[in-house]
Design an enzyme around this catalytic site. Structure first.
Site, short mmCIF file in Angstrom:
data_model
loop_
_atom_site.label_atom_id
_atom_site.label_comp_id
_atom_site.label_asym_id
_atom_site.label_seq_id
_atom_site.Cartn_x
_atom_site.Cartn_y
_atom_site.Cartn_z
CB CYS A 275 -7.84 -21.49 10.88
SG CYS A 275 -6.70 -20.00 11.26
CD GLN B 55 -2.64 -3.97 -3.98
OE1 GLN B 55 -2.82 -3.41 -3.00
NE2 GLN B 55 -2.66 -4.55 -4.40
NE ARG C 24 -2.55 -8.82 -5.74
CZ ARG C 24 -3.67 -9.22 -4.63
NH1 ARG C 24 -4.01 -8.66 -3.62
NH2 ARG C 24 -2.54 -10.82 -4.10
CB CYS D 74 -4.92 -13.12 8.80
SG CYS D 74 -6.30 -15.04 8.08
CE1 TYR E 70 -11.38 -2.96 -1.81
CE2 TYR E 70 -9.55 -4.52 -2.72
CZ TYR E 70 -10.48 -3.66 -1.62
OH TYR E 70 -10.53 -4.31 0.49
#
Length: 556
Positions: A339, A112, A222, A343, A180
């Site tokens: 949660c 990507q 994307r 991450c 972006y």
């Protein structure tokens, strides 16, 4: 709610395992790993050994791996430390090593490519000034791009694409989602130009044309199907954008979000799959469609495959890289509990997962063992320690003084606690599969074996009725108990109490509070007050990680 005993219909299994093509590349199944920031790369922007091990480990489930966003120049394209970058020929061999590792496990891998535009800080781009279609700052001041800047950036994408093909990547994904640079051109909320590039699709068309002129591998896009903002991208607008460029693309990958708080990583306060309804509002393109968004179970995947050609998993493959084979075999799966803790937030650390302590430590050897060992404590620490010890080869006996496993997790009052408790159900089934002997209502002592009892705990719930309660505390327990207290009391919680939470989680938590009459205030008073702030507090991730390393280091 996570359904652990879901029996998958044969048609879904066949659909997931069915190969499909992106351009001339055949992908062995319809499971795709989402690009996710990891910070596991090196400061120079190439994959580290840890990063290669982390990505290739997920190829066990995913027929296609899409790398995290990879910057295209070493001037103004980077958005975070240790981000991957294909900015120079000298990094190509290291990317080839990553490709080889993924190919070795039978999967395809796309890179990507990104320019982050305004979504960065000067410190991340070597002191240079952030650039964007329009000078609308998000963090540091931003300079509006000139036509020379636009030409330069398009050339940077094309050169990075050439390096990607030389490195052996099977395809390229242009990152036009999540606010972006490409998205900044496409979104009316961030593109206020008055020249020809006021139509942001022109920039995208020129970029795709230049990339396609330089490479022969597939190229996809994307894009956020919604930016949760009427002034930004919507399903209707995205349909029009895709209609204009799809003949030049090999696939479209739908995500959601721009700059926050709502974005691609939705916590438990959002339904699953997260963006399905938005995708249904969009005209389906004539090329393969990929869809991401809180896909946890095979049932979630089934819903996605009703509108898309492939299902994209993100955090679930962090939680359990063996998601697909375990699901198909009926083995216990370690489900993501959404949660939004370890991450998320990569200003100063690498990716980790609260429920999977092996994430980021894939290179650590797990030594074989033998003999018997007793683990004292049936909370998350003891459960994880028992799992690892059993996998090492020990015969494990687990002692828990209470009448059920799970420890402090059983204290949760959150209306969505079913997803949190799925981790306890996982351990119950996994320990049974591993033949761990469990004794409830049995108190152990420190000298009996491995002591897995927490040093400190969250405060326990107290019944309170018909009064005013103020919570001025960052302790997760009080934030959770607020839901129960609100049934019979007036409850307020201070903004400071929630300051440390991930932005998306905080936004949706405050929304859930509002629905239950819980006020979020700058400051206040109550007849009953809970005032306590700690630098570190017991968490699910800390408890499980402690058990993992405790068992990893155990020697009889």
């Amino acid at each position: 709610m996570i359904i652990l005993n879901f029996v998958e219909p044969h048609s879904l299994v066949m659909k997931l395992l069915e190969p499909f093509n992106i351009g001339d590349v055949e992908v062995r199944n319809r499971v795709v790993m989402s690009p996710m920031i990891s910070n596991l790369g090196t400061p120079q922007g190439y994959p580290s050994e840890e990063h290669i091990a982390y990505l290739s480990r997920r190829a066990i489930s995913a027929g296609l791996i899409i790398t995290e966003y990879t910057y295209v120049n070493r001037r103004d394209a980077r958005g975070s430390p240790n981000q991957l970058g294909l900015y120079d020929d000298e990094v190509v061999p290291k990317f080839s090593r990553l490709v080889d590792a993924v190919h070795g496990r039978g999967s395809k891998v796309f890179v990507q490519l990104v320019h982050v535009g305004r979504k960065t800080r000067r410190s991340f781009i070597w002191g240079n000034e952030p650039i964007a279609p329009s000078p609308i700052p998000i963090m540091d001041p931003v300079r509006e791009m000139t036509e020379d800047d636009i030409k330069r950036v398009i050339d940077d994408f094309a050169k990075a694409s050439e390096r990607a093909e030389r490195a052996g990547f099977d395809g390229i994904e242009l990152h036009g989602a999540h606010g972006y640079l490409i998205a900044q051109f496409l979104s009316p909320a961030t593109n206020k130009r008055t020249d020809r590039y006021s139509d942001g699709v022109i920039f995208l068309e020129e970029l795709i044309k230049e990339v396609r002129s330089r490479v022969s591998i597939p190229v996809g896009l994307r894009i956020s199907v919604t930016e949760f903002d009427d002034e930004g991208l919507t399903p209707e607008l995205v349909s029009k954008i895709v209609s204009r460029v799809e003949t030049h693309l090999d696939y479209v990958h739908l995500s959601a979000g721009r700059d926050g708080p709502l974005g691609s990583s939705m916590p438990i306060y959002w339904k699953r799959p997260a963006f399905l309804e938005y995708a249904k509002e969009m005209r389906r393109p004539r090329i393969p469609l990929l869809l991401v968004g809180s896909v946890i179970t095979l049932k979630d995947a089934e819903e996605v495959l009703e509108v898309a050609d492939a299902v994209v998993l993100g955090r679930q493959l962090l939680a359990d890289p063996d998601w697909l084979p375990k699901s198909l075999k009926g083995e216990p799966v370690r489900y993501c509990i959404r949660c939004n803790q370890l991450c998320r937030g990569f200003a100063s650390r690498e990716v980790r997962c609260d429920v999977n302590p092996e994430l980021g430590w894939e290179l650590l050897p797990i030594k074989p063992g033998s003999g018997r060992v007793t683990v004292v404590g049936g909370g998350l620490t003891g459960l994880e320690a028992s799992r690892v010890l059993a996998k090492r080869g020990f015969k494990v006996t687990l002692l828990e003084q209470g009448d059920r496993l799970g420890g402090q997790l059983n204290w949760i009052m959150d209306p969505w606690k079913r997803e949190f408790l799925s981790i306890v159900e996982y351990y119950e089934k996994e320990l049974a599969r591993l033949n761990v002997e469990i004794h409830l209502n049995t108190k152990g002592s420190r000298d009996e074996g491995l002591w897995a009892v927490p040093d400190r705990t969250q405060p326990q719930f107290k019944e309170i009725n018909n009064t005013e309660i103020l919570i001025d505390s960052n302790l997760y327990a009080y934030q959770d108990y607020a839901f129960k207290w609100a049934e019979n009391n007036r409850v307020a919680i201070t903004e400071k109490s929630l300051h440390h939470l991930d932005g998306t989680r905080r936004y949706l938590l405050e929304k859930a509070y509002a629905e239950r009459g819980i006020s979020v205030v700058k400051e206040g008073k109550g007849k009953v007050e809970f005032r306590e702030f700690v630098r570190q507090q017991p968490t699910i991730g800390q408890a499980i990680s402690r058990g993992f390393f405790m068992a990893l280091d155990y020697e009889p």
